[in-house]
Design an enzyme around this catalytic site. Sequence first.
Site, short mmCIF file in Angstrom:
data_model
loop_
_atom_site.label_atom_id
_atom_site.label_comp_id
_atom_site.label_asym_id
_atom_site.label_seq_id
_atom_site.Cartn_x
_atom_site.Cartn_y
_atom_site.Cartn_z
CG LEU A 171 3.41 -36.35 45.11
CD1 LEU A 171 3.54 -37.00 43.05
CD2 LEU A 171 1.63 -37.33 44.72
CB CYS A 211 1.88 -35.09 38.56
SG CYS A 211 1.05 -36.25 40.34
C1 LIG Z 1 -3.19 -33.22 52.58
C2 LIG Z 1 -3.45 -33.35 51.25
C3 LIG Z 1 -3.59 -33.95 50.39
C4 LIG Z 1 -3.83 -35.68 49.35
N1 LIG Z 1 -2.99 -36.05 48.53
C5 LIG Z 1 -3.69 -36.01 47.79
C6 LIG Z 1 -2.60 -37.16 46.65
O1 LIG Z 1 -1.77 -37.70 46.62
N2 LIG Z 1 -3.14 -37.62 45.90
C7 LIG Z 1 -4.36 -37.38 45.08
O2 LIG Z 1 -4.48 -37.24 44.19
N3 LIG Z 1 -5.09 -36.17 45.55
C8 LIG Z 1 -4.32 -35.81 47.03
N4 LIG Z 1 -5.21 -34.87 47.30
C9 LIG Z 1 -6.26 -34.22 46.65
C10 LIG Z 1 -7.79 -35.06 47.35
O3 LIG Z 1 -7.66 -36.43 47.26
C11 LIG Z 1 -9.15 -34.08 46.52
O4 LIG Z 1 -9.20 -34.27 45.62
C12 LIG Z 1 -9.20 -32.45 47.04
O5 LIG Z 1 -8.72 -32.75 48.74
C13 LIG Z 1 -10.37 -31.91 47.27
O6 LIG Z 1 -11.63 -32.57 47.99
P1 LIG Z 1 -12.23 -32.57 49.84
O7 LIG Z 1 -12.53 -31.40 49.35
O8 LIG Z 1 -12.82 -33.16 50.05
O9 LIG Z 1 -10.70 -33.01 50.14
C14 LIG Z 1 -4.72 -34.51 48.70
C15 LIG Z 1 -5.67 -32.85 49.62
C16 LIG Z 1 -5.47 -33.59 50.74
C17 LIG Z 1 -5.23 -32.40 51.21
#
Ligand SMILES: Cc1cc2nc3c(=O)[nH]c(=O)nc-3n(C[C@H](O)[C@H](O)[C@H](O)COP(=O)(O)O)c2cc1C
Length: 307
Positions: free
Chosen positions: A77, A134
């Site tokens: 985070l 978390c």
């Molecule tokens: C580098 C990175 C950082 C992320 N940080 C957060 C975050 O701070 N809070 C959160 O709820 N999800 C976080 N996620 C999850 C994404 O918001 C999303 O739910 C997840 O990557 C699936 O979607 P995608 O396949 O389109 O990336 C993060 C994902 C990535 C790749």
Amino acid sequence: MNLSVQIAPKHKPGLLLTNPVMTAAGTFGYGTEYSPLLDIQKLGAIVCKGTTLEPEEGNPQPRLAETASGLLNSIGLQNIGVKALIKEMAPLWANWAVPVIVNIAGETVSDYARLAEELDGVAGISGLEVNISCPNVESGDAEFGANPESAARVTTAVKSATSLPVLVKLTPNTSDITGVAVAVAEAGADAISLINAVKGMAIDATTRRPLLGHVTGGLSGPAIKPVALAMVYEVAGVVELPVIGCGGITTGSDAIEFILAGASAVQVGTAIFNNPHAPLDVLEEIQQFMQKEGIQDIAELIGIARR
Ligand SMILES: Cc1cc2nc3c(=O)[nH]c(=O)nc-3n(C[C@H](O)[C@H](O)[C@H](O)COP(=O)(O)O)c2cc1C
């Protein structure tokens, strides 16, 4: 053609998006980083990086590893903390047309409640997205979202501390995704977003050690799309609330699949790292699909694959 969607219909005054394409938390910074690259005001909404009470440096390096059709991350985070967000970011957002939703994360139920309280009434913030992926430090480090009871406790605490619309973002790392969704809905969530990244790891054969400094990380990108789609389909079948689909969405046709499964809106995440313009490409491709198919209103597509 009507692309607008109401993602918090139970809330007064609600949260009306001009279109269903949002950015996913942690993949679009605070929005400011991307404004030179695309017209961010055209997005349905921006969800900012997970925000904690204090600034955080995140997990040890290395924090990223590519996988077949996916990305493993253990950024943790890393963020500027809620006070700096209110002081430095919210005043910029207050001048934007695009709504900004703040993703919040805590280690205890009271962390979430304090974050919600601090962000309540701050100009420039249109809603909260509660990251329940978390670890709950008060009860053995299991994710809050791993079981219905702890997910509901966080939701109730956030709802009673804010007048903002509250989206609760589910983790796929549970054996009871529909149980968690129902519990969160009963606890007062205005919408449910899903999915967060799927727990995974990689090992470096040469060093014989885990590749990520944190050992495990979250898998995202096209590799998880079928998992996310199935979970969205299942959750949309058990709650009356708007569902926001996320996981591997890279093209307009990916987004349409989630909408047909029951999502009222979608979030684009990892695709942005390959193509910063991806969210607007997805939007344009949705519009082209609707035009080709003679669809006047996006509502005509939501959940159609369920009937
Ligand atoms: C580098 C990175 C950082 C992320 N940080 C957060 C975050 O701070 N809070 C959160 O709820 N999800 C976080 N996620 C999850 C994404 O918001 C999303 O739910 C997840 O990557 C699936 O979607 P995608 O396949 O389109 O990336 C993060 C994902 C990535 C790749």
